[in-house]
Design a protein around this motif. Structure first.
Motif, PDB file in Angstrom:
ATOM      1  N   LEU A   1       0.824  -1.209   0.000  1.00 58.20           N
ATOM      2  CA  LEU A   1       0.000   0.000   0.000  1.00 58.20           C
ATOM      3  C   LEU A   1       0.857   1.258   0.000  1.00 58.20           C
ATOM      4  CD1 LEU A   1      -2.577  -1.086   2.743  1.00 58.20           C
ATOM      5  CD2 LEU A   1      -2.882  -1.185   0.267  1.00 58.20           C
ATOM      6  N   MET A   2       0.232   2.375  -0.368  1.00 58.82           N
ATOM      7  CA  MET A   2       0.856   3.693  -0.274  1.00 58.82           C
ATOM      8  C   MET A   2      -0.002   4.586   0.610  1.00 58.82           C
ATOM      9  SD  MET A   2       2.176   4.545  -4.149  1.00 58.82           S
ATOM     10  CE  MET A   2       0.496   4.773  -4.736  1.00 58.82           C
ATOM     11  N   HIS A   3       0.669   5.515   1.301  1.00 58.88           N
ATOM     12  CA  HIS A   3      -0.027   6.474   2.156  1.00 58.88           C
ATOM     13  C   HIS A   3       0.585   7.855   1.956  1.00 58.88           C
ATOM     14  CE1 HIS A   3      -1.665   3.022   4.364  1.00 58.88           C
ATOM     15  NE2 HIS A   3      -0.432   2.560   4.445  1.00 58.88           N
ATOM     16  N   LEU A   4      -0.150   8.861   2.428  1.00 59.62           N
ATOM     17  CA  LEU A   4       0.393  10.216   2.531  1.00 59.62           C
ATOM     18  C   LEU A   4       0.936  10.402   3.939  1.00 59.62           C
ATOM     19  CD1 LEU A   4      -2.368  12.201   0.646  1.00 59.62           C
ATOM     20  CD2 LEU A   4       0.019  12.002  -0.054  1.00 59.62           C
ATOM     21  N   ARG A   5       2.143  10.977   4.029  1.00 59.56           N
ATOM     22  CA  ARG A   5       2.797  11.087   5.333  1.00 59.56           C
ATOM     23  C   ARG A   5       3.447  12.453   5.492  1.00 59.56           C
ATOM     24  NH1 ARG A   5       7.176   6.964   8.147  1.00 59.56           N
ATOM     25  NH2 ARG A   5       8.527   8.539   9.087  1.00 59.56           N
ATOM     26  N   THR A   6       3.258  13.031   6.675  1.00 59.03           N
ATOM     27  CA  THR A   6       3.946  14.258   7.068  1.00 59.03           C
ATOM     28  C   THR A   6       4.669  13.988   8.385  1.00 59.03           C
ATOM     29  OG1 THR A   6       2.270  15.656   6.013  1.00 59.03           O
ATOM     30  CG2 THR A   6       3.694  16.700   7.648  1.00 59.03           C
ATOM     31  N   ASP A   7       5.950  14.361   8.448  1.00 55.81           N
ATOM     32  CA  ASP A   7       6.764  14.147   9.648  1.00 55.81           C
ATOM     33  C   ASP A   7       6.904  15.437  10.441  1.00 55.81           C
ATOM     34  OD1 ASP A   7       8.521  11.319   9.426  1.00 55.81           O
ATOM     35  OD2 ASP A   7       7.677  12.044   7.549  1.00 55.81           O
ATOM     36  N   PHE A   8       6.755  15.339  11.753  1.00 52.00           N
ATOM     37  CA  PHE A   8       6.938  16.468  12.664  1.00 52.00           C
ATOM     38  C   PHE A   8       8.054  16.118  13.652  1.00 52.00           C
ATOM     39  CE2 PHE A   8       2.557  16.615  11.273  1.00 52.00           C
ATOM     40  CZ  PHE A   8       2.337  17.963  11.021  1.00 52.00           C
ATOM     41  N   ARG A   9       9.003  17.041  13.822  1.00 55.74           N
ATOM     42  CA  ARG A   9      10.115  16.820  14.758  1.00 55.74           C
ATOM     43  C   ARG A   9      10.305  18.053  15.638  1.00 55.74           C
ATOM     44  NH1 ARG A   9      11.788  13.698  10.373  1.00 55.74           N
ATOM     45  NH2 ARG A   9      12.543  11.600  10.951  1.00 55.74           N
TER      46      ARG A   9
END
Length: 390
Positions: free
Chosen positions: A269-277
């Motif tokens: 599968l594919m997903h949309l991802r946003t990373d927060f640090r």
């Protein structure tokens, strides 16, 4: 020492826990080679809201919703197995007689097995019931009762006669190198295994906090640059982003980095991802991990928005108890920090069956039949592991 001796040691470690009726966890971090494991030799596993900064070394295993019957669990690393160094380490406070008892368990001629739940209330959700619940959710969203809700279902599959939990764990690690792979077995609670693509809360050795917004699902394509996302999936992912940002706002946190959204592949599968640090040293916020964990779980990616009406809709419409599906799990109290993941792409092991779990985010744009298909695609992650034994 090659792959076969490591398999034998992991198998022996796991069987020792079964023989002694002890809680055990095996795991492999994303993009890592090392497999790790721990056993708690004592019986007191229940814990309250986890406090990451003060936690001893161990493994957290927490449900979707903590109740009188489904507790937050902490498996203390009384015995730790480092798959890279290939050695056992005892906790500093572990009495000598318990160390000796562990070696006795290792020598026991235990059969391959796993702990099973005291009661099993799971049931298959058929297509008609699930799509009817999705339609009801779309109506509730249109009425303004909520913005999004995540509805899930479970499905029982026969367990192959030659199924081996440790072999399956190793197969998952090989098949899904970018996932957090785990096998957790607790007496009276059950045995769960999975390959999660979603970080809930992570704090590394440099005191950098990390969480992700992961939502939107479609079948993987050869080149992620060719992925085309529908408005429904873009908006679903944006809702998760906004939820994380609202948690930062509640803590009056302004200094963070945000990267995304971008397309990532998780198995088939594919997903949309946003990373927060967040650099916790720079913002002088040593309890950020614990505070965010309490605010985030259950996230809008597994529950919905606003949280309370979405949760109530789930409890009244799903038709079963999620228990530890869409809860969270992972090691804490290590020198490498704390790394907790949402318990997705998982299955629960029974003596002759496996219960597969999957969910789909419902918004105003949802089509009930497409949401059913999304859960089917997500279940393939664990179904493929079972097929390897046939």
């Amino acid at each position: 020492m090659g792959k076969a001796p490591l398999h034998h040691t992991l198998q022996q470690f796991f069987r020792a826990a079964m023989a002694g009726q002890k809680a055990v966890a095996l795991w492999r971090q994303p993009n890592a080679q090392k497999m790790e494991a721990c056993i708690q030799l004592g019986d007191n596993l229940c814990t309250g809201q986890p406090q990451l900064e003060r936690s001893p070394f161990g493994f957290l295993f927490c449900p979707f919703e903590a109740t009188a019957t489904h507790h937050n669990l902490f498996i203390k690393a009384d015995v730790y197995f480092d798959g890279q160094a290939r050695n056992y380490t005892f906790a500093d406070d572990l009495p000598k007689h318990q160390q000796e008892a562990f070696y006795t368990l290792l020598a026991a001629d235990a059969v391959d097995g796993w702990h099973t739940p005291a009661r099993n209330e799971q049931q298959n959700q058929n297509e008609q019931d699930f799509t009817r619940a999705v339609s009801s959710a779309v109506e509730a969203i249109a009425a303004g009762n909520m913005e999004k809700v995540v509805l899930s279902r479970c499905k029982q599959e026969p367990l192959p006669e030659n199924f081996c939990a440790v072999t399956a764990f190793e197969a998952m690690a090989e098949a899904y190198p970018r996932a957090f792979v785990s096998l957790v077995s607790v007496p009276g609670v059950g045995t769960w295994m999975g390959a999660s693509p979603e970080i809930l809360v992570s704090i590394n050795e440099d005191q950098v906090f990390h969480t992700v917004a992961l939502a939107g699902t479609q079948t993987a394509v050869a080149n992620v640059a060719d992925a085309i996302w529908r408005q429904k999936e873009i908006e679903e992912q944006a809702m998760v982003e906004r939820y994380i940002l609202s948690c930062f706002k509640k803590l009056r946190l302004r200094d963070y980095s945000e990267i995304g959204p971008r397309t990532v592949v998780a198995g088939n599968l594919m997903h949309l991802r946003t990373d927060f640090r967040v650099d916790m040293k720079e913002v002088h916020f040593p309890t950020l991990g614990t505070d965010m964990l309490e605010l985030l779980h259950p996230t809008s990616a597994v529950c919905g928005l606003p949280k309370e009406p979405a949760l109530q809709f789930i409890l009244s419409h799903e038709g079963y108890q999620r228990r530890y599906y869409s809860g969270y799990l992972g090691p804490v109290g290590q020198a490498a920090g704390a790394h907790l993941y949402v318990n997705l792409r998982c299955m629960e092991l029974l003596p002759k069956e496996a219960i597969l779990y999957a969910g789909a985010g419902v918004t105003s744009e949802s089509d009930p039949q497409k949401e059913w298909q999304e859960t089917e695609h997500k279940m393939q992650t664990m179904r493929q592991i079972l097929l390897n034994f046939e």
